[in-house]
Design a protein around this motif. Structure first.
Motif, PDB file in Angstrom:
ATOM      1  N   LEU A   1       8.780 -22.087   5.208  1.00 20.91           N
ATOM      2  CA  LEU A   1       7.908 -20.958   4.881  1.00 20.91           C
ATOM      3  C   LEU A   1       7.732 -20.000   6.068  1.00 20.91           C
ATOM      4  O   LEU A   1       7.050 -18.992   5.940  1.00 20.91           O
ATOM      5  CB  LEU A   1       6.535 -21.467   4.427  1.00 20.91           C
ATOM      6  N   ASN A   2       8.338 -20.329   7.207  1.00 19.55           N
ATOM      7  CA  ASN A   2       8.239 -19.505   8.412  1.00 19.55           C
ATOM      8  C   ASN A   2       9.344 -18.451   8.363  1.00 19.55           C
ATOM      9  O   ASN A   2      10.493 -18.711   8.728  1.00 19.55           O
ATOM     10  CB  ASN A   2       8.373 -20.395   9.653  1.00 19.55           C
ATOM     11  N   ARG A   3       9.007 -17.260   7.907  1.00 19.41           N
ATOM     12  CA  ARG A   3      10.020 -16.239   7.634  1.00 19.41           C
ATOM     13  C   ARG A   3      10.895 -15.898   8.837  1.00 19.41           C
ATOM     14  O   ARG A   3      12.123 -15.887   8.714  1.00 19.41           O
ATOM     15  CB  ARG A   3       9.348 -14.987   7.078  1.00 19.41           C
ATOM     16  N   PRO A   4      10.328 -15.580  10.008  1.00 14.70           N
ATOM     17  CA  PRO A   4      11.218 -15.211  11.118  1.00 14.70           C
ATOM     18  C   PRO A   4      12.006 -16.388  11.681  1.00 14.70           C
ATOM     19  O   PRO A   4      13.197 -16.254  11.969  1.00 14.70           O
ATOM     20  CB  PRO A   4      10.255 -14.618  12.159  1.00 14.70           C
ATOM     21  N   LEU A   5      11.373 -17.541  11.833  1.00 15.06           N
ATOM     22  CA  LEU A   5      12.071 -18.659  12.476  1.00 15.06           C
ATOM     23  C   LEU A   5      13.213 -19.186  11.626  1.00 15.06           C
ATOM     24  O   LEU A   5      14.273 -19.540  12.151  1.00 15.06           O
ATOM     25  CB  LEU A   5      11.084 -19.786  12.795  1.00 15.06           C
ATOM     26  N   ARG A   6      13.032 -19.249  10.312  1.00 14.32           N
ATOM     27  CA  ARG A   6      14.097 -19.819   9.475  1.00 14.32           C
ATOM     28  C   ARG A   6      15.358 -18.961   9.494  1.00 14.32           C
ATOM     29  O   ARG A   6      16.437 -19.441   9.144  1.00 14.32           O
ATOM     30  CB  ARG A   6      13.603 -20.018   8.041  1.00 14.32           C
ATOM     31  N   GLN A   7      15.251 -17.675   9.922  1.00 16.26           N
ATOM     32  CA  GLN A   7      16.446 -16.826   9.989  1.00 16.26           C
ATOM     33  C   GLN A   7      17.444 -17.342  11.028  1.00 16.26           C
ATOM     34  O   GLN A   7      18.638 -17.022  10.955  1.00 16.26           O
ATOM     35  CB  GLN A   7      16.067 -15.376  10.312  1.00 16.26           C
ATOM     36  N   LEU A   8      16.965 -18.149  11.976  1.00 16.77           N
ATOM     37  CA  LEU A   8      17.866 -18.731  12.971  1.00 16.77           C
ATOM     38  C   LEU A   8      18.957 -19.559  12.300  1.00 16.77           C
ATOM     39  O   LEU A   8      20.062 -19.700  12.836  1.00 16.77           O
ATOM     40  CB  LEU A   8      17.063 -19.599  13.951  1.00 16.77           C
ATOM     41  N   ALA A   9      18.665 -20.101  11.122  1.00 12.70           N
ATOM     42  CA  ALA A   9      19.641 -20.929  10.409  1.00 12.70           C
ATOM     43  C   ALA A   9      20.895 -20.157  10.045  1.00 12.70           C
ATOM     44  O   ALA A   9      21.951 -20.753   9.830  1.00 12.70           O
ATOM     45  CB  ALA A   9      19.004 -21.532   9.157  1.00 12.70           C
ATOM     46  N   SER A  10      20.817 -18.832   9.980  1.00 10.27           N
ATOM     47  CA  SER A  10      22.018 -18.043   9.690  1.00 10.27           C
ATOM     48  C   SER A  10      23.016 -18.110  10.837  1.00 10.27           C
ATOM     49  O   SER A  10      24.194 -17.777  10.668  1.00 10.27           O
ATOM     50  CB  SER A  10      21.645 -16.583   9.409  1.00 10.27           C
ATOM     51  N   LEU A  11      22.558 -18.546  12.008  1.00 14.67           N
ATOM     52  CA  LEU A  11      23.427 -18.699  13.177  1.00 14.67           C
ATOM     53  C   LEU A  11      23.776 -20.163  13.433  1.00 14.67           C
ATOM     54  O   LEU A  11      24.923 -20.482  13.767  1.00 14.67           O
ATOM     55  CB  LEU A  11      22.747 -18.131  14.428  1.00 14.67           C
ATOM     56  N   THR A  12      22.806 -21.035  13.286  1.00 12.91           N
ATOM     57  CA  THR A  12      22.945 -22.421  13.747  1.00 12.91           C
ATOM     58  C   THR A  12      22.803 -23.465  12.649  1.00 12.91           C
ATOM     59  O   THR A  12      22.970 -24.649  12.930  1.00 12.91           O
ATOM     60  CB  THR A  12      21.879 -22.724  14.805  1.00 12.91           C
ATOM     61  N   GLY A  13      22.482 -23.045  11.431  1.00 11.57           N
ATOM     62  CA  GLY A  13      22.092 -24.017  10.427  1.00 11.57           C
ATOM     63  C   GLY A  13      20.675 -24.492  10.709  1.00 11.57           C
ATOM     64  O   GLY A  13      20.029 -24.066  11.676  1.00 11.57           O
ATOM     65  N   VAL A  14      20.192 -25.385   9.902  1.00 10.20           N
ATOM     66  CA  VAL A  14      18.830 -25.898  10.081  1.00 10.20           C
ATOM     67  C   VAL A  14      18.670 -26.595  11.421  1.00 10.20           C
ATOM     68  O   VAL A  14      17.565 -26.690  11.963  1.00 10.20           O
ATOM     69  CB  VAL A  14      18.465 -26.858   8.923  1.00 10.20           C
ATOM     70  N   TYR A  15      19.781 -27.065  12.001  1.00  3.56           N
ATOM     71  CA  TYR A  15      19.711 -27.800  13.265  1.00  3.56           C
ATOM     72  C   TYR A  15      19.121 -26.956  14.388  1.00  3.56           C
ATOM     73  O   TYR A  15      18.424 -27.470  15.264  1.00  3.56           O
ATOM     74  CB  TYR A  15      21.106 -28.276  13.672  1.00  3.56           C
TER      75      TYR A  15
END
Length: 540
Positions: free
Chosen positions: A170-184
């Motif tokens: 539900l963390n809109r800005p932080l979850r965008q990191l997954a577009s680079l690294t995946g959920v990891y």
């Protein structure tokens, strides 16, 4: 004697309580509690105890590591409490649908929780050996945790259920990191902050050397997240998306018939279930024109193309003609592998004329739910497999072309949504729209359906593709490429509704390059440990 016993009890009780506190914070950060802030401090009690409880040599030398017994108690207690929050619902599923006695169900669920606890225990065993003085400590801890999460995707066929990073769905800005690294990468950031705080509290030295790099990287990640989220939101709201990034919007119908699990597989209910889906689809199509209709996983619980069920199949074929829309039908198919009959969990794509235009099979099956691994050991769990039948794994994932359209869809089924590699592979094959079909009726009204949804959110962000999710008993919804959930249904609600989605073909960094971040973590650890060994040899 009393004094010795008291010291021994304190030596065990304190790490037990501290580990339990960390585990509770982890459990409260994920669905259904969703207190995502707790994930940022969930490891703090364990790490503070690990870094501070070890004694320091009198001559001012290196800190002695925490005792092995205390580390084991700390890690296992953390893992058991957090594991309970992740999979507490399993025992009830095994008892109800696996036909196990309550003690057998509790024992089986407990064994899985104990297995999951081995990962944090191993993590803390590594952390106990780290020097409290090095500014690299938080980065090493984060890399170790991240690689352990990756290991959970393949050890014993893989069970990466509700990893730490999923707490931020539900963390809109932080979850965008997954577009680079995946959920990891999200898990990495959370552990980095936890370990950095623990180091500051334990040493209270070199504050700037520890905190500034972490603050800088977290700030950069959040800025990237805000920027990407704003860009995707603007793209979605634009009246005409750029041709290079999006196609025309599709109106997709989602049918949630809410068929109870204890009814679903009864042969005498096949006709009624077929009619239920047909009626709901016609009701929806009477209100609006649809480009695609999606049924959940195994919505029609019989061999779809078997002549014994031809009357039911013909009803669905006529349905496609009546509503003039392609229908993605979750059902079963009998096939052969090496001459032996096998049953496949299959999604059939019917065109507007009711003809099968293509199909997609479930490849990564649920152990103990769809097949029985090591039957010589787990024979007592065959009742759970018998509930829906033993399936064969499909030959591989593939994309389906929508009839009379240019867009391709990629289907991933139920349990496959917890593996980042599967939707990524579909996106790499050209899928512009992802469809997740599932049957979460097994889980009742526990936290499991929402946990399952939280992981699907990351699949949308990782691939940059919209996801349409059709669940038998919920939660059905649409997920935007930025990870926003819309039109979410309630559990066990009967619903037929439509969503507007814009297929998207622009590949994310994660789609193009995969788990390169894991490789970076591994190389970083190898380099760090190699440098440490050289320093130790130099002192010798």
């Amino acid at each position: 004697m009393h004094g010795v016993l008291s010291i021994a009890l304190r030596g065990s009780l304190i790490p037990l309580l501290v580990g339990g506190l960390s585990g509770a914070l982890f459990a409260l950060s994920i669905p259904n509690s969703d207190i995502q802030l707790f994930a940022w401090i969930s490891l703090l009690p364990c790490l503070c105890f690990t870094f501070a409880a070890g004694s320091t040599a009198r001559d001012g030398g290196e800190r002695k590591p925490l005792a092995i017994r205390q580390t084991l108690i700390l890690g296992i207690s953390f893992g058991i409490v957090s594991g309970f929050g992740r999979v507490y619902w399993l025992a009830g599923t095994l008892e109800r649908f696996g036909h196990l006695s309550r003690p057998e169900a509790l024992l089986s669920g407990g064994l899985l929780i104990l297995y999951l606890s081995l990962y944090p225990a191993f993590f803390l065993f590594v952390c106990r050996r780290l020097s409290i003085r090095t500014p690299l400590l938080p980065w090493i801890a984060a890399a170790v945790w991240t690689l352990l999460e990756w290991a959970q995707t393949w050890i014993i066929t893989g069970f990466p259920w509700e990893l730490l990073g999923y707490s931020q769905y539900l963390n809109r800005p932080l979850r965008q990191l997954a577009s680079l690294t995946g959920v990891y990468g999200v898990s990495f950031v959370l552990v980095l902050v936890n370990a950095g705080l623990a180091q500051l509290l334990a040493s209270r030295r070199r504050v700037l050397a520890t905190s500034l790099p972490i603050a800088a990287i977290v700030s950069a990640i959040m800025l990237y997240g805000f920027s990407r989220y704003a860009s995707l939101t603007s793209e979605a709201s634009s009246a005409s998306a750029p041709p290079s990034t999006a196609s025309a919007a599709l109106k997709v119908g989602i049918i949630q018939a809410s068929v109870a699990q204890d009814v679903k597989w009864r042969p005498d209910r096949a006709r009624a279930i077929t009619q239920r889906y047909a009626d709901l689809t016609r009701q929806l199509a009477s209100r609006e024109t649809l480009d695609l209709v999606v049924f959940p996983e195994t919505a029609l619980p019989y061999w779809f193309r078997d002549d014994r069920f031809s009357a039911y199949r013909e009803e669905i074929e006529q349905l496609a003609r009546d509503v003039s829309a392609p229908i993605l039908v979750g059902s079963l198919e009998m096939g052969r592998i090496e001459g032996k009959p096998k049953v496949f969990n299959r999604a059939f794509l019917l065109d507007r004329e009711g003809e099968v235009a293509g199909y997609s099979d479930k490849v990564h099956l649920v152990p103990f739910g769809e097949y029985l691994p090591m039957p010589w050991l787990f024979q007592y769990l065959e009742g759970l497999v018998a509930e829906s039948g033993s399936f064969a794994s499909g030959a591989g994932h593939k994309v389906l072309s929508l009839p009379q359209g240019v867009d391709k869809i990629g289907v991933f089924v139920c349990y496959e949504s917890i593996f980042p590699s599967i939707p990524r592979a579909l996106a790499s094959l050209g899928a512009a729209l992802l469809v997740n079909t599932t049957n979460d009726a097994w889980f009742g009204r526990t936290a499991a359906p929402r946990q399952h949804l939280s992981m699907a959110v990351f699949r949308a962000v990782e691939t940059g593709r919209p996801i349409v999710r059709a669940a038998n008993t919920g939660i059905s919804c649409a997920i935007s490429p930025a990870g926003d959930i819309s039109h979410a249904t309630q559990l066990f609600e009967t619903s037929a509704f439509s969503v507007n989605v814009v297929p998207r073909s622009t590949p994310t960094f994660y789609v193009r390059h995969g788990d390169v971040f894991l490789v970076v973590c591994a190389l970083f650890l190898l380099g760090t440990f190699a440098a440490q060994r050289r320093r130790q040899r130099g002192r010798a």
